[in-house]
Design a protein around this motif. Sequence first.
Motif, mmCIF file in Angstrom:
data_model
loop_
_atom_site.group_PDB
_atom_site.id
_atom_site.type_symbol
_atom_site.label_atom_id
_atom_site.label_comp_id
_atom_site.label_asym_id
_atom_site.label_seq_id
_atom_site.Cartn_x
_atom_site.Cartn_y
_atom_site.Cartn_z
ATOM 1 N N SER A 15 -23.668 14.299 -32.113
ATOM 2 C CA SER A 15 -24.372 14.966 -30.895
ATOM 3 C C SER A 15 -24.736 13.530 -30.106
ATOM 4 N N HIS A 61 -25.067 18.872 -40.384
ATOM 5 C CA HIS A 61 -24.376 19.996 -40.469
ATOM 6 C C HIS A 61 -23.488 20.519 -40.767
ATOM 7 N N TRP A 69 -15.362 16.857 -29.898
ATOM 8 C CA TRP A 69 -16.400 16.502 -28.518
ATOM 9 C C TRP A 69 -16.639 15.028 -27.888
ATOM 10 N N GLU A 121 -29.062 20.563 -32.124
ATOM 11 C CA GLU A 121 -27.567 21.419 -31.452
ATOM 12 C C GLU A 121 -26.239 20.279 -31.931
ATOM 13 N N HIS A 122 -25.068 21.180 -31.897
ATOM 14 C CA HIS A 122 -23.874 20.340 -31.969
ATOM 15 C C HIS A 122 -23.681 20.013 -30.309
ATOM 16 N N GLY A 135 -21.244 25.065 -31.583
ATOM 17 C CA GLY A 135 -22.588 26.833 -31.241
ATOM 18 C C GLY A 135 -23.254 26.541 -32.750
ATOM 19 N N CYS A 136 -23.661 25.386 -33.074
ATOM 20 C CA CYS A 136 -23.902 25.484 -34.484
ATOM 21 C C CYS A 136 -25.055 24.513 -34.304
ATOM 22 N N ASP A 158 -16.064 25.455 -23.779
ATOM 23 C CA ASP A 158 -16.442 27.509 -23.914
ATOM 24 C C ASP A 158 -18.048 28.141 -25.108
ATOM 25 N N GLY A 159 -18.992 26.833 -25.323
ATOM 26 C CA GLY A 159 -19.622 26.951 -25.975
ATOM 27 C C GLY A 159 -20.036 26.747 -27.665
ATOM 28 N N LEU A 160 -18.177 26.176 -27.682
ATOM 29 C CA LEU A 160 -17.993 25.427 -29.018
ATOM 30 C C LEU A 160 -18.101 24.753 -29.466
ATOM 31 N N GLU A 215 -20.807 20.096 -27.112
ATOM 32 C CA GLU A 215 -19.698 21.193 -27.020
ATOM 33 C C GLU A 215 -18.761 20.528 -26.708
#
Length: 205
Positions: free
Chosen positions: A129, A43, A148, A102-103, A112-113, A108-110, A105
Amino acid sequence: MRLTKYGHACVRLEDGDRVLVIDPGTYSEAESLAGATAVLITHEHADHIDVDKLKAARDGNPALTVHTHPALAASLGDGVIPVEVGDTFSAAGFTVRAVGGEHAEIIDGLPGCPNLGFLVDGVYHPGDSYFVPAESVDTLLVPASGPWAKLGEAIDFARAVRPTRAFPIHDAHFGDIGLDSFDWWLETKGGTDYARVPLGESVDL
């Protein structure tokens, strides 16, 4: 196959003259790319891709192939190969399958890449992840630290993947005490043969 651990999330896989590097970021050493014939980027974050180091490696070896998700591939210019979740392809002579998407979280959804995990001939690098692939895994690279990352989730991840062995990556945020604590928990509760590969050292798989 030989696996060499470089700074943070970067590993190098070698088998004869086949050399594949995953996630050579700003916390990893330029030497990780010496002689590489392919690079995989999970990513866009700088701790997983150092654009300047990658450009220097490509300038020195125009045959070097780079594989990553389409959005990042487009930003890196010509010659970067876009990869989608579910794709199986060859890189440096290794068979690679892209999984996840997906990365993890933070809040707050961040952030999000997009984030691709890569299965390389039984070695699984998940990027940022805890995605559990359907395929069997011989060697799991377990993310250890980061905004994360959570210890309990790392243990659950190792248990769910059920690899033959596991080694930690994504560990630059830890000092010695944090590294020792993470290692103790994974050794004790991870449910697999777990060991740390010292920085710059290698293991034969």
